[in-house]
Design a protein around this motif. Sequence first.
Motif, PDB file in Angstrom:
ATOM      1  N   THR A 301       3.240  10.353  -5.206  1.00  0.00           N
ATOM      2  CA  THR A 301       4.488   9.613  -5.044  1.00  0.00           C
ATOM      3  C   THR A 301       5.562  10.559  -4.529  1.00  0.00           C
ATOM      4  O   THR A 301       5.480  11.776  -4.706  1.00  0.00           O
ATOM      5  CB  THR A 301       4.934   9.010  -6.384  1.00  0.00           C
ATOM      6  OG1 THR A 301       5.050  10.053  -7.355  1.00  0.00           O
ATOM      7  CG2 THR A 301       3.943   7.970  -6.882  1.00  0.00           C
ATOM      8  N   LYS A 311       5.350   1.706  -9.064  1.00  0.00           N
ATOM      9  CA  LYS A 311       4.471   1.669  -7.890  1.00  0.00           C
ATOM     10  C   LYS A 311       3.026   1.974  -8.277  1.00  0.00           C
ATOM     11  O   LYS A 311       2.091   1.299  -7.814  1.00  0.00           O
ATOM     12  CB  LYS A 311       4.955   2.672  -6.847  1.00  0.00           C
ATOM     13  CG  LYS A 311       6.280   2.297  -6.194  1.00  0.00           C
ATOM     14  CD  LYS A 311       6.766   3.391  -5.264  1.00  0.00           C
ATOM     15  CE  LYS A 311       8.098   3.018  -4.610  1.00  0.00           C
ATOM     16  NZ  LYS A 311       8.607   4.083  -3.726  1.00  0.00           N
ATOM     17  N   TRP A 315      -0.104  -0.580  -7.987  1.00  0.00           N
ATOM     18  CA  TRP A 315      -1.304  -0.199  -7.236  1.00  0.00           C
ATOM     19  C   TRP A 315      -2.536  -0.260  -8.120  1.00  0.00           C
ATOM     20  O   TRP A 315      -3.595  -0.750  -7.713  1.00  0.00           O
ATOM     21  CB  TRP A 315      -1.134   1.189  -6.650  1.00  0.00           C
ATOM     22  CG  TRP A 315      -2.344   1.690  -5.907  1.00  0.00           C
ATOM     23  CD1 TRP A 315      -3.182   2.687  -6.273  1.00  0.00           C
ATOM     24  CD2 TRP A 315      -2.841   1.187  -4.664  1.00  0.00           C
ATOM     25  NE1 TRP A 315      -4.179   2.852  -5.348  1.00  0.00           N
ATOM     26  CE2 TRP A 315      -3.988   1.942  -4.344  1.00  0.00           C
ATOM     27  CE3 TRP A 315      -2.428   0.175  -3.795  1.00  0.00           C
ATOM     28  CZ2 TRP A 315      -4.725   1.710  -3.192  1.00  0.00           C
ATOM     29  CZ3 TRP A 315      -3.173  -0.054  -2.648  1.00  0.00           C
ATOM     30  CH2 TRP A 315      -4.303   0.713  -2.356  1.00  0.00           C
ATOM     31  N   SER A 318      -3.741  -3.726  -8.542  1.00  0.00           N
ATOM     32  CA  SER A 318      -4.303  -4.313  -7.318  1.00  0.00           C
ATOM     33  C   SER A 318      -5.727  -3.853  -7.055  1.00  0.00           C
ATOM     34  O   SER A 318      -6.461  -4.498  -6.314  1.00  0.00           O
ATOM     35  CB  SER A 318      -3.431  -3.956  -6.112  1.00  0.00           C
ATOM     36  OG  SER A 318      -3.597  -2.592  -5.740  1.00  0.00           O
ATOM     37  N   CYS A 319      -6.117  -2.746  -7.658  1.00  0.00           N
ATOM     38  CA  CYS A 319      -7.485  -2.229  -7.508  1.00  0.00           C
ATOM     39  C   CYS A 319      -8.294  -2.750  -8.680  1.00  0.00           C
ATOM     40  O   CYS A 319      -8.205  -2.221  -9.789  1.00  0.00           O
ATOM     41  CB  CYS A 319      -7.497  -0.706  -7.477  1.00  0.00           C
ATOM     42  SG  CYS A 319      -6.516   0.001  -6.127  1.00  0.00           S
ATOM     43  N   ASP A 324     -11.956   1.393  -4.581  1.00  0.00           N
ATOM     44  CA  ASP A 324     -11.889   0.557  -3.388  1.00  0.00           C
ATOM     45  C   ASP A 324     -12.922   1.058  -2.386  1.00  0.00           C
ATOM     46  O   ASP A 324     -13.173   2.257  -2.299  1.00  0.00           O
ATOM     47  CB  ASP A 324     -10.477   0.642  -2.784  1.00  0.00           C
ATOM     48  CG  ASP A 324     -10.270  -0.389  -1.688  1.00  0.00           C
ATOM     49  OD1 ASP A 324     -10.920  -1.432  -1.760  1.00  0.00           O
ATOM     50  OD2 ASP A 324      -9.460  -0.135  -0.791  1.00  0.00           O
ATOM     51  N   ASN A 334      -5.288   6.805  -6.717  1.00  0.00           N
ATOM     52  CA  ASN A 334      -4.467   7.235  -5.580  1.00  0.00           C
ATOM     53  C   ASN A 334      -5.068   8.472  -4.907  1.00  0.00           C
ATOM     54  O   ASN A 334      -4.369   9.284  -4.331  1.00  0.00           O
ATOM     55  CB  ASN A 334      -3.027   7.502  -6.027  1.00  0.00           C
ATOM     56  CG  ASN A 334      -2.947   8.591  -7.066  1.00  0.00           C
ATOM     57  OD1 ASN A 334      -3.840   8.733  -7.887  1.00  0.00           O
ATOM     58  ND2 ASN A 334      -1.865   9.346  -7.047  1.00  0.00           N
ATOM     59  N   SER A 354      -6.938   1.070   2.749  1.00  0.00           N
ATOM     60  CA  SER A 354      -6.417   1.233   1.388  1.00  0.00           C
ATOM     61  C   SER A 354      -5.416   2.385   1.313  1.00  0.00           C
ATOM     62  O   SER A 354      -4.412   2.306   0.588  1.00  0.00           O
ATOM     63  CB  SER A 354      -7.567   1.477   0.407  1.00  0.00           C
ATOM     64  OG  SER A 354      -8.338   2.591   0.818  1.00  0.00           O
ATOM     65  N   PHE A 358      -1.430   2.001   0.329  1.00  0.00           N
ATOM     66  CA  PHE A 358      -0.763   2.769  -0.721  1.00  0.00           C
ATOM     67  C   PHE A 358       0.508   3.422  -0.180  1.00  0.00           C
ATOM     68  O   PHE A 358       1.544   3.481  -0.846  1.00  0.00           O
ATOM     69  CB  PHE A 358      -1.713   3.818  -1.287  1.00  0.00           C
ATOM     70  CG  PHE A 358      -1.179   4.565  -2.474  1.00  0.00           C
ATOM     71  CD1 PHE A 358      -0.794   3.891  -3.621  1.00  0.00           C
ATOM     72  CD2 PHE A 358      -1.063   5.951  -2.459  1.00  0.00           C
ATOM     73  CE1 PHE A 358      -0.303   4.574  -4.731  1.00  0.00           C
ATOM     74  CE2 PHE A 358      -0.574   6.643  -3.556  1.00  0.00           C
ATOM     75  CZ  PHE A 358      -0.196   5.952  -4.692  1.00  0.00           C
ATOM     76  N   ILE A 361       3.339   1.010  -0.103  1.00  0.00           N
ATOM     77  CA  ILE A 361       3.929   0.829  -1.435  1.00  0.00           C
ATOM     78  C   ILE A 361       4.867   1.991  -1.749  1.00  0.00           C
ATOM     79  O   ILE A 361       5.974   1.801  -2.255  1.00  0.00           O
ATOM     80  CB  ILE A 361       2.817   0.716  -2.496  1.00  0.00           C
ATOM     81  CG1 ILE A 361       2.015  -0.565  -2.279  1.00  0.00           C
ATOM     82  CG2 ILE A 361       3.399   0.750  -3.905  1.00  0.00           C
ATOM     83  CD1 ILE A 361       0.773  -0.667  -3.136  1.00  0.00           C
ATOM     84  N   SER A 374       3.976  -8.055  -3.233  1.00  0.00           N
ATOM     85  CA  SER A 374       3.120  -8.789  -4.167  1.00  0.00           C
ATOM     86  C   SER A 374       3.003 -10.250  -3.766  1.00  0.00           C
ATOM     87  O   SER A 374       1.909 -10.837  -3.786  1.00  0.00           O
ATOM     88  CB  SER A 374       3.678  -8.676  -5.593  1.00  0.00           C
ATOM     89  OG  SER A 374       3.673  -7.339  -6.046  1.00  0.00           O
ATOM     90  N   ARG A 386      -1.868  -4.744   2.853  1.00  0.00           N
ATOM     91  CA  ARG A 386      -2.920  -4.434   3.823  1.00  0.00           C
ATOM     92  C   ARG A 386      -2.520  -4.729   5.266  1.00  0.00           C
ATOM     93  O   ARG A 386      -3.259  -4.392   6.184  1.00  0.00           O
ATOM     94  CB  ARG A 386      -4.196  -5.189   3.471  1.00  0.00           C
ATOM     95  CG  ARG A 386      -4.837  -4.718   2.169  1.00  0.00           C
ATOM     96  CD  ARG A 386      -5.080  -3.215   2.181  1.00  0.00           C
ATOM     97  NE  ARG A 386      -5.645  -2.741   0.938  1.00  0.00           N
ATOM     98  CZ  ARG A 386      -6.936  -2.586   0.707  1.00  0.00           C
ATOM     99  NH1 ARG A 386      -7.796  -2.876   1.656  1.00  0.00           N
ATOM    100  NH2 ARG A 386      -7.356  -2.142  -0.444  1.00  0.00           N
TER     101      ARG A 386
END
Length: 464
Positions: A301, A311, A315, A318-319, A324, A334, A354, A358, A361, A374, A386
Amino acid sequence: MFLGIRLNNIWRWQTSPVLCTSNAFYFNSHFSTSSLRKELYSLAESNDDTFLPWLERKAETKISSVLSIGKSSIGRFLFASETIRAGDCILKVPFNVQISPDSLPLPIRDLLGNEIGNVAKLAVVVLLEHKLGLGSEWAPYIIRLPQPWEMHNTIFWKESELEMIRKSSLYEESLNQRSQIKREFLAIRKALEAFPEIIDRISCDDFMHAYALVTSRAWRSTEGVSLIPFADFLNHDGASEAMLLNDDDKQLSEVVADRDFAPGEHVLIRYGKYSNATLMLDFGFALPYNIHDQVQVPVKTVKDDPLARIKLELWGRSCTSGTDYVKGVYSTGNSFTIREVRSATGKGRGLPQSLRAFARILSCTNPQELNDLSSEAVNGDGRLARIPLKNVYKEVEAHRILLSQFKQLVEEYNASIEAIEPVDSPCLGRKLARRRLLAQHLLTGEVRVLKSAIAWLENYCEAI
């Protein structure tokens, strides 16, 4: 017909005939481990011309008429003993002269059970046959396996040697594999408490050596894993199209030449599409230029970002499984694995989606932007960030975050490369010089991947 790939972190393995014809087994108690190893090693240094005839007698069939065994400073190899044409079958090794976990004596096999991995079980087979010395029916093969001092798998590297590759994810992978091997050894010791005459004569170092022999020499197929004598003298070329194939109908493994070879020429095949990190961990060598190189990149970050925790949580949610998979590249959390980007003009694969998601984000500067991402995911295919950001400035900023971090990584890698003493230094021993050369191949390959990503990112930022 099934493809045989050189062993690399495999789970299920091929069976083959039982190694011992009865449940009885014994050890040559006259020799200590070190003295026995030296005795067998001296025998292995004798003429290799007797090995293939021995194996063919054991198999009761012809295995190869066009290959011979050679030996160099880096081990045995196979060369063409006569002209080979592309499409020729250059060797056929029947399943009945291959060694698998099912080769374990039945009492030991039952005690080890399913909780012990098949790589470890096959390592125990190697150890048992080695302890039998010349009494082993596989002695001509066992004595030709590499000795510990000949192996350069990174699990054998001292801490000072591993320090050379600390920047690479291989550093942690080597420590983790070493710990895993020790855990498996302790589990085997516990399982074989009923056989103290066996387990008390096997040290953790012995087991680690046998384990590395399996990871570097065993082959896998859709049915399992096995050591394939003679075929495992074939060396690796990442660009070769020739691979070992398993034919269950004919009950044999074979190799078909992908090109012509002149008499005396070194014959190479491809073990798999492995990076230098994998080759060094599991096989103990690296290529000066490896087209399959990749690098694991931890993306951080932005410093002093007040939204950093939010964040990362977004993330993480979302995974779905924490991992991924995008076009053959795994990314966890990450940390992202990238391969060489072959074209900076935008043609070809580019960077994993991916990773770019990231970065988008990370580029957000307020909670509303995160909420918008989102909502976009919910109304789209469910994948977060994406697609390119509508705000071109923000899209460029997201990719410049990656640019900055990648450039910093390249600087750190270059510092590590410069810190490696030249391999031709007169004060270096042969083993250390070899490992420094491997470290250079690894780090320069990963720098090449990073630089290709930088070129792609720069081109993308200028093009949009």
